[in-house]
Each structure stands twice: as structure tokens, then as C-alpha cells.
Design a protein around this motif. Structure first.
Motif, PDB file in Angstrom:
ATOM      1  N   SER A   1       0.840  -1.204   0.000  1.00 13.21           N
ATOM      2  CA  SER A   1       0.000   0.000   0.000  1.00 13.21           C
ATOM      3  C   SER A   1       0.870   1.246   0.000  1.00 13.21           C
ATOM      4  O   SER A   1       0.363   2.362   0.100  1.00 13.21           O
ATOM      5  CB  SER A   1      -0.903   0.001   1.242  1.00 13.21           C
ATOM      6  N   SER A   2       2.190   1.047  -0.117  1.00 14.86           N
ATOM      7  CA  SER A   2       3.161   2.133  -0.037  1.00 14.86           C
ATOM      8  C   SER A   2       3.613   2.564  -1.426  1.00 14.86           C
ATOM      9  O   SER A   2       4.148   1.756  -2.193  1.00 14.86           O
ATOM     10  CB  SER A   2       4.383   1.687   0.778  1.00 14.86           C
ATOM     11  N   ILE A   3       3.428   3.818  -1.751  1.00 16.54           N
ATOM     12  CA  ILE A   3       3.879   4.339  -3.038  1.00 16.54           C
ATOM     13  C   ILE A   3       5.402   4.327  -3.097  1.00 16.54           C
ATOM     14  O   ILE A   3       5.997   4.017  -4.131  1.00 16.54           O
ATOM     15  CB  ILE A   3       3.315   5.756  -3.258  1.00 16.54           C
ATOM     16  N   SER A   4       6.049   4.630  -1.976  1.00 12.10           N
ATOM     17  CA  SER A   4       7.517   4.600  -1.930  1.00 12.10           C
ATOM     18  C   SER A   4       8.046   3.193  -2.176  1.00 12.10           C
ATOM     19  O   SER A   4       9.026   3.003  -2.909  1.00 12.10           O
ATOM     20  CB  SER A   4       8.008   5.105  -0.573  1.00 12.10           C
ATOM     21  N   ALA A   5       7.406   2.196  -1.570  1.00  8.41           N
ATOM     22  CA  ALA A   5       7.822   0.803  -1.776  1.00  8.41           C
ATOM     23  C   ALA A   5       7.634   0.401  -3.233  1.00  8.41           C
ATOM     24  O   ALA A   5       8.502  -0.256  -3.827  1.00  8.41           O
ATOM     25  CB  ALA A   5       7.038  -0.119  -0.856  1.00  8.41           C
ATOM     26  N   MET A   6       6.503   0.781  -3.805  1.00  9.92           N
ATOM     27  CA  MET A   6       6.244   0.450  -5.207  1.00  9.92           C
ATOM     28  C   MET A   6       7.332   1.038  -6.116  1.00  9.92           C
ATOM     29  O   MET A   6       7.867   0.350  -6.996  1.00  9.92           O
ATOM     30  CB  MET A   6       4.879   0.988  -5.629  1.00  9.92           C
ATOM     31  N   MET A   7       7.688   2.315  -5.896  1.00  3.60           N
ATOM     32  CA  MET A   7       8.700   2.960  -6.732  1.00  3.60           C
ATOM     33  C   MET A   7      10.070   2.300  -6.563  1.00  3.60           C
ATOM     34  O   MET A   7      10.805   2.122  -7.542  1.00  3.60           O
ATOM     35  CB  MET A   7       8.775   4.447  -6.398  1.00  3.60           C
ATOM     36  N   SER A   8      10.403   1.920  -5.332  1.00  4.43           N
ATOM     37  CA  SER A   8      11.684   1.247  -5.096  1.00  4.43           C
ATOM     38  C   SER A   8      11.721  -0.111  -5.797  1.00  4.43           C
ATOM     39  O   SER A   8      12.751  -0.501  -6.384  1.00  4.43           O
ATOM     40  CB  SER A   8      11.919   1.063  -3.592  1.00  4.43           C
ATOM     41  N   LEU A   9      10.623  -0.832  -5.754  1.00  2.43           N
ATOM     42  CA  LEU A   9      10.550  -2.131  -6.427  1.00  2.43           C
ATOM     43  C   LEU A   9      10.627  -1.970  -7.944  1.00  2.43           C
ATOM     44  O   LEU A   9      11.257  -2.788  -8.642  1.00  2.43           O
ATOM     45  CB  LEU A   9       9.257  -2.841  -6.040  1.00  2.43           C
ATOM     46  N   ILE A  10       9.993  -0.929  -8.462  1.00  2.00           N
ATOM     47  CA  ILE A  10      10.055  -0.669  -9.902  1.00  2.00           C
ATOM     48  C   ILE A  10      11.497  -0.404 -10.334  1.00  2.00           C
ATOM     49  O   ILE A  10      11.956  -0.896 -11.379  1.00  2.00           O
ATOM     50  CB  ILE A  10       9.140   0.510 -10.278  1.00  2.00           C
ATOM     51  N   GLU A  11      12.225   0.356  -9.515  1.00  2.00           N
ATOM     52  CA  GLU A  11      13.632   0.630  -9.834  1.00  2.00           C
ATOM     53  C   GLU A  11      14.455  -0.656  -9.861  1.00  2.00           C
ATOM     54  O   GLU A  11      15.300  -0.855 -10.742  1.00  2.00           O
ATOM     55  CB  GLU A  11      14.219   1.617  -8.821  1.00  2.00           C
ATOM     56  N   LEU A  12      14.218  -1.548  -8.872  1.00  2.00           N
ATOM     57  CA  LEU A  12      14.917  -2.839  -8.878  1.00  2.00           C
ATOM     58  C   LEU A  12      14.570  -3.632 -10.131  1.00  2.00           C
ATOM     59  O   LEU A  12      15.431  -4.276 -10.752  1.00  2.00           O
ATOM     60  CB  LEU A  12      14.548  -3.646  -7.640  1.00  2.00           C
ATOM     61  N   LYS A  13      13.291  -3.602 -10.496  1.00  2.00           N
ATOM     62  CA  LYS A  13      12.821  -4.342 -11.666  1.00  2.00           C
ATOM     63  C   LYS A  13      13.467  -3.794 -12.948  1.00  2.00           C
ATOM     64  O   LYS A  13      13.902  -4.566 -13.813  1.00  2.00           O
ATOM     65  CB  LYS A  13      11.299  -4.212 -11.749  1.00  2.00           C
ATOM     66  N   LYS A  14      13.545  -2.471 -13.055  1.00  2.00           N
ATOM     67  CA  LYS A  14      14.159  -1.852 -14.248  1.00  2.00           C
ATOM     68  C   LYS A  14      15.631  -2.227 -14.372  1.00  2.00           C
ATOM     69  O   LYS A  14      16.155  -2.374 -15.470  1.00  2.00           O
ATOM     70  CB  LYS A  14      13.999  -0.325 -14.175  1.00  2.00           C
ATOM     71  N   ARG A  15      16.313  -2.394 -13.220  1.00  2.00           N
ATOM     72  CA  ARG A  15      17.726  -2.767 -13.238  1.00  2.00           C
ATOM     73  C   ARG A  15      17.910  -4.283 -13.308  1.00  2.00           C
ATOM     74  O   ARG A  15      19.031  -4.772 -13.188  1.00  2.00           O
ATOM     75  CB  ARG A  15      18.435  -2.206 -11.999  1.00  2.00           C
ATOM     76  N   GLU A  16      16.799  -4.999 -13.460  1.00  2.00           N
ATOM     77  CA  GLU A  16      16.792  -6.463 -13.538  1.00  2.00           C
ATOM     78  C   GLU A  16      17.406  -7.101 -12.289  1.00  2.00           C
ATOM     79  O   GLU A  16      18.084  -8.128 -12.359  1.00  2.00           O
ATOM     80  CB  GLU A  16      17.523  -6.937 -14.804  1.00  2.00           C
ATOM     81  N   GLN A  17      17.149  -6.462 -11.144  1.00  2.00           N
ATOM     82  CA  GLN A  17      17.622  -6.987  -9.863  1.00  2.00           C
ATOM     83  C   GLN A  17      16.481  -7.585  -9.029  1.00  2.00           C
ATOM     84  O   GLN A  17      16.716  -8.013  -7.902  1.00  2.00           O
ATOM     85  CB  GLN A  17      18.312  -5.865  -9.073  1.00  2.00           C
ATOM     86  N   PHE A  18      15.302  -7.626  -9.610  1.00  2.00           N
ATOM     87  CA  PHE A  18      14.146  -8.207  -8.918  1.00  2.00           C
ATOM     88  C   PHE A  18      13.307  -8.925  -9.960  1.00  2.00           C
ATOM     89  O   PHE A  18      12.864  -8.329 -10.950  1.00  2.00           O
ATOM     90  CB  PHE A  18      13.329  -7.100  -8.230  1.00  2.00           C
ATOM     91  N   ASP A  19      13.099 -10.235  -9.752  1.00  2.00           N
ATOM     92  CA  ASP A  19      12.377 -11.013 -10.763  1.00  2.00           C
ATOM     93  C   ASP A  19      10.973 -11.406 -10.304  1.00  2.00           C
ATOM     94  O   ASP A  19      10.321 -12.238 -10.932  1.00  2.00           O
ATOM     95  CB  ASP A  19      13.179 -12.259 -11.148  1.00  2.00           C
ATOM     96  N   GLY A  20      10.506 -10.799  -9.217  1.00  2.00           N
ATOM     97  CA  GLY A  20       9.183 -11.122  -8.707  1.00  2.00           C
ATOM     98  C   GLY A  20       8.085 -10.248  -9.292  1.00  2.00           C
ATOM     99  O   GLY A  20       8.293  -9.512 -10.260  1.00  2.00           O
ATOM    100  N   ARG A  21       6.918 -10.335  -8.689  1.00  2.00           N
ATOM    101  CA  ARG A  21       5.761  -9.546  -9.122  1.00  2.00           C
ATOM    102  C   ARG A  21       5.518  -8.411  -8.135  1.00  2.00           C
ATOM    103  O   ARG A  21       5.771  -8.549  -6.936  1.00  2.00           O
ATOM    104  CB  ARG A  21       4.516 -10.434  -9.216  1.00  2.00           C
TER     105      ARG A  21
END
Length: 264
Positions: free
Chosen positions: A123-143
Motif C-alpha cells: 500500500s506504499s507508493i515509496s515501496a512500489m517505486m523502489s521495487l520498480i527501480e529494482l525491476k528496471k535494473r533487472e535486480q528483482f524477478d518477482g511480481r
């Protein structure tokens, strides 16, 4: 002038809100009742958390306001980092987890690159943005699943009826939640009703509920009750719990974890 009890208490609260303090003797003369009657009124109002009794009368309760997210980020930062890392160690590959809003759960996110196929609801916008950054750098392969709801710009989170409706369809392996205060007498509490409701539901809809709370929140009470210790599986903090808490923690079957060791 003689007023019925409830009307008299309402008048007392109006005077208290106007002046910040009331004197029992003055109230007795004003309402033409005994000081014992006024003391009983003040006792009842204090039990309702509407005022604080002091010698000779009562004062207005200080209303706590939840600090903005950027202000909270500066409080006990080192402890929050340690708590976040320990919380991360509880996550398994392929887990479905909930990451609450707040500065402490954010400390989990950088480590998620070490896990495989983790689904994160938040429910955290900050958490969502941090996860998106990890995803863009291909450092997170989850959903990443972001709950819908009313947006708080001050706290960068969503809450309210829409968020609650969204989350009702989900169950998670582990819920990493935050609270604003905790004490053995009052359990876990929050400044905000909608935030408290959402946190309570995630605790109920998780296989393992994990409260992240640094020691600055101990032995305090906020306005809204979330739940009691017996409803929570794990508390992670940076220090050992107060010695007088340990028996009750054992009775409630709540595990207390610290960065260096754990107490159960």
C-alpha cells in the motif's frame, strides 16, 4: 442551573476545548452540583479518553499527529536498517508477502534481489517505486501488486474502503506491518483509523504476521487500536524487550526477534 449528566459532560468538554483547563470547584458552582459529582464526570470523561485529570480539575488531551514520511525517515534510522535486514531473512523464495507503508519496511526492499520469484503486495507508493527501480535494473524477478485506494500525499500511501476491497481477495505468506505505538497494556496502536484497519486485516490474512517496531515506539499508545500481542506472530525490534514484557510475550505466543539474537 441544573443539567442532566450527559449534558453537563458536554458542557465541560466545550469549556475544556475553549480554555484548555477546567477547575472542579468552578464547575461545581457553575452547574450547581457537588464537587464529588464533577469528579465523577471527570472520571468518566477520562475513561472515554476525552481529557486528562490533574489535581483540582482536568486539562485538554494533547492530540498526537502522525509525522510525515520524510520526518519519520530521520528517526532511529540505524535501528530501522537492522530491523529491515532481519525481516528480509524471514522471506523465502516464491513467497507472497505484504510490505506495509513506512520507513522501516522500505529497508527490506534492497535485499529482495537475493530472492527468487517473490510476489510483493504493498500500500506504499515509496515501496512500489523502489521495487520498480529494482525491476528496471533487472535486480528483482518477482511480481509487484500495488493496492488501489485513496492516496495520502503526506505519507505516500493508499488506504480507505477501496484499498480494503482490493486486499480482501489476497492472502499472503508473510505480512510485514508497521505500528505507531505498542505497549503490553494497549497492544498495537496507530494514529490513523484507516491505516489501523488495513494493518489489522493484513495481520488476519497472513500465515505469519510480523510487526516491525523500533524502540522509540515502545510503551506508548496512539489513538486507534490495531490488535493485541496474541494476534501477532513476530515482533522485530533492535533491542531486547523490557524484562516485564517477557512473561506476557510467552503467554501470547509472540516471538520477539532482534538483529543479534531472538527471544521467544
Amino acid at each position: 442551573m441544573s443539567l442532566a449528566g450527559e449534558e453537563r459532560k458536554l458542557s465541560i468538554m466545550n469549556l475544556l476545548n475553549e480554555h484548555g483547563k477546567v477547575i472542579a470547584g468552578d464547575l461545581a458552582r457553575m452547574f450547581e452540583v457537588t464537587t464529588e459529582t464533577i469528579r465523577r464526570d471527570l472520571d468518566e470523561l477520562e475513561k472515554e479518553n476525552k481529557l486528562k485529570k490533574v489535581y483540582g480539575g482536568a486539562i485538554k488531551l494533547k492530540v498526537e499527529v502522525e509525522p510525515a514520511l520524510f520526518e519519520r525517515a530521520c528517526i532511529n534510522q540505524e535501528a530501522k536498517e537492522k530491523i529491515g535486514y532481519l525481516a528480509f531473512t524471514l522471506i523465502d523464495d516464491h513467497d507472497v508477502i505484504f510490505i506495509d507503508e513506512g520507513t522501516t519496511p522500505l529497508q527490506i526492499i534492497p535485499y529482495l534481489s537475493q530472492k527468487q520469484q517473490v510476489t510483493v503486495l504493498t500500500s506504499s507508493i515509496s515501496a512500489m517505486m523502489s521495487l520498480i527501480e529494482l525491476k528496471k535494473r533487472e535486480q528483482f524477478d518477482g511480481r509487484i501488486i500495488m493496492l488501489g485506494g485513496e492516496v495520502s500525499v503526506k505519507h505516500l500511501r493508499v488506504s480507505g474502503a477501496i484499498a480494503e476491497a482490493n486486499m480482501s481477495d489476497f492472502f499472503v505468506n508473510k505480512a510485514f506491518v508497521t505500528v505507531d505505538a505498542l505497549s503490553m497494556e494497549h497492544g498495537f496502536t496507530s494514529y490513523d483509523y484507516e491505516k489501523a484497519t488495513l494493518t489489522r486485516k493484513w495481520i488476519q490474512q497472513s500465515e505469519t504476521s510480523i510487526v516491525l517496531a523500533d524502540s522509540s515506539k515502545w510503551n506508548k499508545r496512539s489513538m486507534v487500536k490495531i490488535c493485541d500481542f496474541e494476534n501477532v506472530d513476530v515482533v522485530i525490534s533492535e533491542l531486547e524487550p523490557p524484562s516485564e514484557w517477557k512473561a506476557q510475550l510467552e503467554d501470547s505466543n509472540t516471538k520477539w526477534m532482534m538483529p543479534s539474537e531472538s527471544y521467544t
